[in-house]
Design an enzyme around this catalytic site. Sequence first.
Site, PDB file in Angstrom:
ATOM      1  CE  LYS A  80      -4.057  -1.743   2.479  1.00  0.00           C
ATOM      2  NZ  LYS A  80      -4.977  -1.482   3.592  1.00  0.00           N
TER       3      LYS A  80
ATOM      4  CG  ASP B  16      -9.802  -1.363   6.715  1.00  0.00           C
ATOM      5  OD1 ASP B  16      -8.741  -1.988   6.830  1.00  0.00           O
ATOM      6  OD2 ASP B  16     -10.917  -1.855   7.003  1.00  0.00           O
TER       7      ASP B  16
END
Length: 202
Positions: free
Chosen positions: A21, A75
């Site tokens: 990420k 998330d």
Amino acid sequence: MNKPKLNPGDTLVLASHNKGKIDEFKTLLAPFNLNILTSSSLDISDVEETGKSFKENSILKVNSIPNNYITISDDSGLCVTSLNDEPGIYSARFAKKNGGWNNSMRLIYEDIINRGERNFEAKFFCSLSIRFPNSPVYTYDGEVFGHITWPPRGKNGFGYDPFFIPLNGEKTFGELEHKKKIKIDHRSVALNKLIKSHLDDS
């Protein structure tokens, strides 16, 4: 009320310990000339994801960073239609509990088959939050629809990427070139909304 803006040279903290990420966000944000830090560089531990939704967990993560920083965090997860959108917010924890991504992909596939299902539709979903000092948290959602495939294919990407083929595509996220994949995935959809609100002057 005008939303707060990020300017070239500003410091931005990525509230994440996930290398995949972090690399993706750094690549997508590179044109904006920001000074990017991470939770690790500030010696801040990973956050326990106790939220009941992607949005709640992304907010928990941004709030783990001291309020004097501009912070973003997401998330994300894989939601499989025939499994009632599971593993969803538990995507990473499901993989950790079951010995890694490959095992978890196999278990998800077997679960669909064992239920007598032939519906492999799925989506990747992302809630991306940004917090400025003395400002409310803003959250932007992104999703990409497609289906899962077995066996997983491709060594690019991370997580469930080799397991997912986007709508109208033939390659998994794990087979697509990294620079192409990160421009069409769920994080980029959410980040483009954030950029439009907080980075784009046009």
